[in-house]
Design an enzyme around this catalytic site. Structure first.
Site, PDB file in Angstrom:
ATOM      1  N   SER A 249       0.847  -1.186   0.000  1.00 19.89           N
ATOM      2  CA  SER A 249       0.000   0.000   0.000  1.00 19.89           C
ATOM      3  C   SER A 249       0.880   1.233   0.000  1.00 19.89           C
ATOM      4  CB  SER A 249      -0.943   0.009   1.210  1.00 19.89           C
ATOM      5  OG  SER A 249      -0.202  -0.024   2.414  1.00 19.89           O
ATOM      6  N   GLY A 250       0.278   2.325  -0.427  1.00 17.18           N
ATOM      7  CA  GLY A 250       0.980   3.595  -0.446  1.00 17.18           C
ATOM      8  C   GLY A 250       0.191   4.637   0.317  1.00 17.18           C
ATOM      9  N   TYR A 251       0.262   5.859  -0.155  1.00 17.25           N
ATOM     10  CA  TYR A 251      -0.398   6.976   0.518  1.00 17.25           C
ATOM     11  C   TYR A 251      -1.913   6.844   0.454  1.00 17.25           C
ATOM     12  CZ  TYR A 251      -1.005  11.881   1.904  1.00 17.25           C
ATOM     13  OH  TYR A 251      -1.346  13.031   2.557  1.00 17.25           O
ATOM     14  N   THR A 252      -2.407   6.320  -0.676  1.00 13.91           N
ATOM     15  CA  THR A 252      -3.849   6.294  -0.907  1.00 13.91           C
ATOM     16  C   THR A 252      -4.413   4.893  -1.076  1.00 13.91           C
ATOM     17  OG1 THR A 252      -3.691   8.449  -2.027  1.00 13.91           O
ATOM     18  CG2 THR A 252      -5.698   7.173  -2.405  1.00 13.91           C
TER      19      THR A 252
ATOM     20  N   ASP B  77       5.832  11.356  -9.271  1.00 13.34           N
ATOM     21  CA  ASP B  77       6.475  10.380  -8.382  1.00 13.34           C
ATOM     22  C   ASP B  77       7.109   9.314  -9.259  1.00 13.34           C
ATOM     23  OD1 ASP B  77       7.318   8.643  -6.448  1.00 13.34           O
ATOM     24  OD2 ASP B  77       5.425   8.579  -5.353  1.00 13.34           O
TER      25      ASP B  77
END
Length: 492
Positions: free
Chosen positions: A146-149, A278
């Site tokens: 998972s990342g930021y969102t 990114d």
């Protein structure tokens, strides 16, 4: 966190009937309700946050309009005649996606656009093929990351194909920080989900061999959140730079070539020049050795506006570049240059020159140096990478090599068991397995290794068509093996 995700994946693997399991996996209803709060209710805004709802609505509308711009930016590659349809959803009875019921567009308060989004003026291309029905009996669910969102899961479809599922991460920073600020879980979900929707639109509009394939999507009502979105995409392996540094130069060159082709496509896309804000390796995956971009929610199409060249400084941690401001008020080539320098600092400088064939080093060094100085654009960079590929694939890089005078005895349909030694880089961790263009190169390699006394030409080839060869310390155990040929150094 890990305990929760493991439990989610276990439940996901057991059934994944969309009406129930997607609710557990992707919806906030899986969390225990707060004291005094019903399970299906949304968090109420705290004191002084009523005005904040208007700010949340503004942010949702801003992202909504961005998605609309990308959706109607002209037909994508291979698009047929545009058709009127709900944004990224096929009409009922269409050939691809299926929903358990017709979509309902809900209009939230405070002026935010409805969710799911309203129809755009045209289709972004042929629709994806998979929908909710394809996910009813998946198996082998695994949490990928998972990342930021977003959170990503790996599942296997009933037919056996493995795919990736992406959805808003309800434990993620993006949604959590929004809820803490505005106290509106549904609105915050819509805000975060528009990033996933943007990525879905861009995956369709930017279709290319080095862009991850979008297979489909599913909208599913969940406990407390209507129409949560899950996308179904091609599955790739994470880019691990430390592991890549231990692979063969041929495979590392393929990654750089893939990246060059991707950047060329982004610079000349149907939407205009696209930049990846990114560019870290985690934004890419490997699919059968090809590099593909997977994360596009931070991509940007618009060039940077300017009034003078002072507004056109391209900033990086190690250095800055000054670009001209065009008469139309845009920084010339900033999107393209940003992509190119990021390719240099994250990929080319590490993967391109090391352990390359000596005769190709001058060309590869010039590619690295030119991209590091932004002396070339993506067109010239790709042209030089394609030249390197041609020289390598055709064997022209061997034109200055000198053939060995050593003689080798040929033993057809045979191989040598054991008697391995290690070399670097090798396709086999327990032995010396290298690719060669022809027999002369195999002999040269064996002669350059002090411990080599024989080699076995296999019936396997690399992506460029080169033969894979095992180099051996001796030939005491020659065994029959159809399709392979053993060469042993003649005595004397």
């Amino acid at each position: 966190m890990r305990r929760r995700r493991a439990a989610v994946a276990a439940g996901f693997c057991a059934s994944f009937l969309l009406g129930s399991v997607l609710n557990v996996l992707f919806a906030p209803g899986s969390e225990p309700p707060r004291p005094g709060q019903s399970p299906g209710s949304s968090a109420a805004p705290g004191p002084g946050r009523r005005g904040g709802r208007g700010e949340l609505a503004r942010q949702i509308r801003e992202r909504y309009e961005e998605v609309q711009r990308y959706s109607r930016g002209g037909p994508g590659p291979g698009a047929g005649r545009p058709e009127r349809r709900r944004l990224m959803d096929l009409a009922p009875g269409g050939p691809g996606l299926q929903r358990p019921r017709p979509p309902r567009v809900r209009s939230p308060p405070d002026g935010a656009p409805g969710w799911p989004p309203a129809p755009g003026p045209g289709s972004p291309g042929p629709g994806p093929r998979l929908g909710c029905a394809a996910l009813r009996n998946v198996s082998g669910a695994q949490y990928v990351g998972s990342g930021y969102t977003k959170a990503v899961y790996r599942v296997r479809l009933p037919g056996g194909a493995a795919v990736a599922l992406k959805a808003v991460d309800f434990s993620g920073h993006d949604l959590g920080s929004c809820v803490r600020e505005f106290g509106a879980r549904r609105g915050c979900y819509r805000l975060a989900a528009h990033k996933l929707l943007k990525e879905m639109v861009l995956l369709e509009r930017l279709r290319h061999p080095n862009v991850l394939q979008l297979y489909g999507y599913c909208y599913q009502d969940s406990e407390g959140i209507p129409d949560t979105l899950t996308t179904i995409t091609e599955l790739g392996a994470p880019v691990e730079m430390i592991q890549l540094l231990q692979t063969s130069w041929e495979d590392r060159f393929r990654i750089c070539l893939s990246l060059g082709r991707l950047l060329h496509h982004l610079a000349h896309s149907p939407l205009g020049s696209v930049t990846l804000l990114d560019f870290r390796p985690r934004q890419f995956v490997l699919v059968n050795g090809e590099l593909k971009v997977t994360d596009l929610d931070d991509a940007r199409v618009e060039e940077t506006p300017c009034t003078s060249s002072a507004d056109c400084t391209l900033e990086f941690p190690a250095r800055n570049f000054s670009l001209p401001c065009s008469a139309q008020g845009w920084c010339e080539g900033m999107n393209e240059k940003r992509n190119l320098y990021n390719a240099y600092r994250f990929f080319f400088t590490y993967l391109l020159p090391h352990s390359a064939p000596p005769s190709l080093r001058p060309l590869l060094d010039s590619i690295v140096n030119a991209t590091g100085e932004l002396a070339w654009g993506v067109d010239e960079t790709l042209a030089q990478l394609e030249t390197a590929l041609h020289l390598f694939r055709s064997g022209q890089y061997l034109q200055n090599s000198t053939s060995s005078r050593a003689e080798y005895q040929r033993i057809p349909d045979s191989a040598i068991t054991q008697e391995d030694y290690r070399c670097w880089p090798s396709y086999h961790h327990g032995g010396c397995l290298l690719s060669v263009f022809n027999l002369a190169e195999a002999i040269d390699v064996c002669e350059s290794h002090a411990q080599c006394r024989a080699f076995v030409v296999t019936n396997q080839t690399t992506w460029t068509g080169r033969k894979l060869v095992f180099f051996k310390t001796g030939w005491n155990q020659v065994v029959p093996d159809a399709g392979k040929t053993t060469y042993v150094k003649a005595p004397g």
